[in-house]
Write an enzyme that holds these catalytic residues in place. Structure first.
Site, short mmCIF file in Angstrom:
data_model
loop_
_atom_site.label_atom_id
_atom_site.label_comp_id
_atom_site.label_asym_id
_atom_site.label_seq_id
_atom_site.Cartn_x
_atom_site.Cartn_y
_atom_site.Cartn_z
CD GLU A 47 4.63 44.18 72.37
OE1 GLU A 47 3.40 44.24 72.41
OE2 GLU A 47 5.34 44.01 73.39
CD GLU B 99 19.25 27.50 60.92
OE1 GLU B 99 18.25 27.01 60.33
OE2 GLU B 99 19.51 27.30 62.10
CE LYS C 221 12.60 38.82 70.11
NZ LYS C 221 11.73 37.75 70.69
N GLY D 81 8.06 39.00 69.51
CA GLY D 81 8.62 39.22 68.17
C GLY D 81 8.08 40.49 67.53
N GLY E 10 11.45 39.77 74.82
CA GLY E 10 10.15 40.35 74.48
C GLY E 10 9.53 39.64 73.30
N GLY F 221 11.31 42.31 68.73
CA GLY F 221 11.95 41.82 67.51
C GLY F 221 11.83 42.81 66.37
CB CYS G 281 15.59 24.15 61.23
SG CYS G 281 17.10 24.33 62.19
CD GLU H 165 10.62 23.69 59.83
OE1 GLU H 165 10.35 24.90 59.83
OE2 GLU H 165 11.77 23.25 60.03
#
Ligand code: NAD
Ligand code: MN
Length: 498
Positions: free
Chosen positions: A219, A259, A185, A217, A215, A221, A293, A393
């Site tokens: 939905e 991650e 995804k 996240g 798509g 995901g 990141c 972050e």
């Protein structure tokens, strides 16, 4: 790095829309499409499928059906196919880089490194898989012991928008090499390059081995992580969603690789050449428009050189060229979307409110023809280590600067965050460099050269930055499970159980 002739962005033709790729074919999504937006101009480049439960069900079914045959292919065959994928990626890279630059808003020149890493990733696992299974069997009296590695099955993989092709390669290469099938995804904000790549790759792999389901996240995901028939979850993205993925894996008792975010310290010792160190630090906090990141986002500068270093850091920031993403001379381009752009700017307000001092930058700037995009100045913030601006972050081109005197004290400050993905150290003193590296809570430590990625070196996070390692042979462990078979030469004598 060597580059070939740049493709003209205006010459790129997109498909009218990109549905999910399931069982080797692009299919119509049930709930239609989402606009795929150029991050800097707002132009609708094409449309991507708005997938949900239906598509996820079909994709998992296809991956499940493909698994018995794929998991029994020889490693020779899988290696050949992985090399073919690398070749196809290499041949098409200039077009894909340009698509990714438009879709993400990142500066085109950065993608030379991204694609080199991604291509290498497929070649690396095409080779690494041969040596993965080597090893002596434990001696057993009157018998044999065999330890086998077996693939896990159907892997659900979710990736973010900041480095789409690197993320795709990190997820696909080890999983395929180890004999798994995949439902991937990609992120709704930037997946055109991934879908174009997937179109090229599905012809190389047997049907159903790789399924790509775009798509939202919440939905696609969510449906993917909730699906009961997957055998592994792998996720890269926010800590918030990462926790959710980890929780689901826990409930379902399946392995997970995460991650997540980072807030990496970059420590400057007093012996450095200041100009060189400033250059390396600037590269470390402005790359990816700061949306990484592994950004070197907290500079700790020794008291002896602090004033001169910071002065030069500001001078250097003024020279970082902010411009259109597809211009090769651009170094900072557009943030992925308005939500993320506003989030970055909000952090600068937070910094001011908590008493930090913005020494340079802090503003959104306008780039003619790209008024839609969030272009943010390289921003240097003098802050204390405990402030939110130093702890959370930001995901923008910003760095905090903090003074230090005592090496134990700076190590303590460097480690005083929830994250532990990467760290940097600058010094010519080997004892200082390695001694400090040993004490930093980080999965990767770069001494004197930030972002020094080496294919095959484990990559992943300490603490809240994640679980597991990618980029290296360890990733094969994350996509395999061991089976121990102990064979005795004959049955035990009758009556042995008395
Ligand atoms: P996100 O975690 O929401 O998105 C990452 C991926 O997860 C996307 O594909 C998204 O569609 C998917 N997703 C979102 N909600 C989901 C859910 N409930 N179930 C399953 N999948 C889901 O990240 P974001 O909102 O795009 O960015 C927010 C912050 O996350 C950033 O500011 C940054 O701090 C961090 N981030 C980190 C990385 C990284 O490389 N570690 C990448 C992107 C963002
Ligand atoms: Mn986009």
């Amino acid at each position: 790095m060597e580059t070939t002739v740049q493709i003209n962005p205006n010459s790129i033709k997109f498909d009218e829309n990109y549905g999910p790729i399931i069982n080797g074919e692009m299919v119509e999504p049930v709930y239609g499409y989402i606009d795929a937006v150029n991050a800097s101009t707002g132009e609708v480049l094409s449309k991507i499928g708005r997938c949900g439960k239906e598509e996820i069900n079909q994709a998992v079914k296809a991956a499940r059906a493909a698994f018995p045959v794929w998991s029994n292919t020889s490693i020779e065959e899988r290696s050949i196919l992985l090399n073919k994928i690398a070749d196809v990626l290499e041949e098409n890279q200039e077009r894909l880089k340009m698509i990714e630059s438009m879709d993400t808003g990142r500066a085109i020149h950065e993608f030379d490194a991204d694609y080199s890493i991604a291509i290498q990733q497929f070649r690396y696992f095409a080779s690494a898989i041969f040596t993965y299974y080597e090893g002596a069997s434990r001696p057993v009296q009157n018998g044999y012991l065999i330890t086998k590695k077996e693939p896990l099955g159907v892997c659900a993989q979710i990736i973010p928008w900041n480095v789409p092709m690197i993320m795709t390669a990190f997820k696909l290469a080890p999983a395929l090499a180890a004999g798994n099938t995949i439902v991937l995804k990609p992120a709704e904000d930037a997946c055109l390059s991934v879908l174009e790549f997937a179109k090229l790759v599905v012809g190389i792999l047997p049907k159903g081995v790789l399924n790509v389901v775009p798509g939202y996240g919440k939905e696609a995901g969510q449906a993917l992580i909730d699906h009961p028939d997957t055998d592994k979850l792998a996720f890269t993205g926010s800590t918030e969603v990462g926790r959710l993925v980890g929780k689901t894996a826990g409930e379902r008792i399946i392995p997970v690789t995460l991650e997540l975010g980072g807030k990496s310290p970059h420590i400057v010792f007093p012996d450095v050449d200041i100009d060189q160190a400033v250059e390396n630090a600037t590269f470390g906090y402005t790359s990816f428009n700061g949306q990484s990141c592994i950004l070197g986002s907290r500079l700790f500068i020794h008291d002896d050189i602090y004033d001169e270093f910071v002065k030069k850091l500001i001078e250097r920031a003024k020279q970082v060229k902010i411009g259109p993403p597809t211009d090769r001379s651009t170094r900072i381009a557009s943030i992925i979307n308005e939500k993320q752009g506003k989030r970055v700017l909000k952090y600068f307000d937070i910094a001011k409110k908590e008493g930090a001092n913005i020494l340079y930058g802090g503003n959104r700037v306008t780039v003619p023809g790209h008024e839609y995009g969030y272009f943010i100045e390289p921003t240097i913030i003098e802050a204390e280590s405990g402030m939110r601006i130093s702890q959370e972050e930001i995901f923008g081109p910003a760095v905090t600067v903090t003074r230090w005197n005592d090496v134990n004290e700076v190590i303590k400050m460097a480690n005083s965050v929830d994250y532990g993905l990467a760290a940097g150290i600058m010094t010519g003193n080997l004892e200082q460099a390695l001694g400090t590296a040993n004490k930093l809570e980080a999965g990767s430590v770069w001494i004197n050269s930030y972002f020094n990625f080496q294919t095959g070196a484990p990559f992943g996070g300490y603490k809240n930055s994640g679980v597991g390692r990618e980029y290296s042979k360890e990733a094969l462990d994350a996509y395999s499970q061991s089976k121990t078979i102990v064979a005795a030469y004959q049955l035990p004598p009758a009556g042995f159980f008395k």
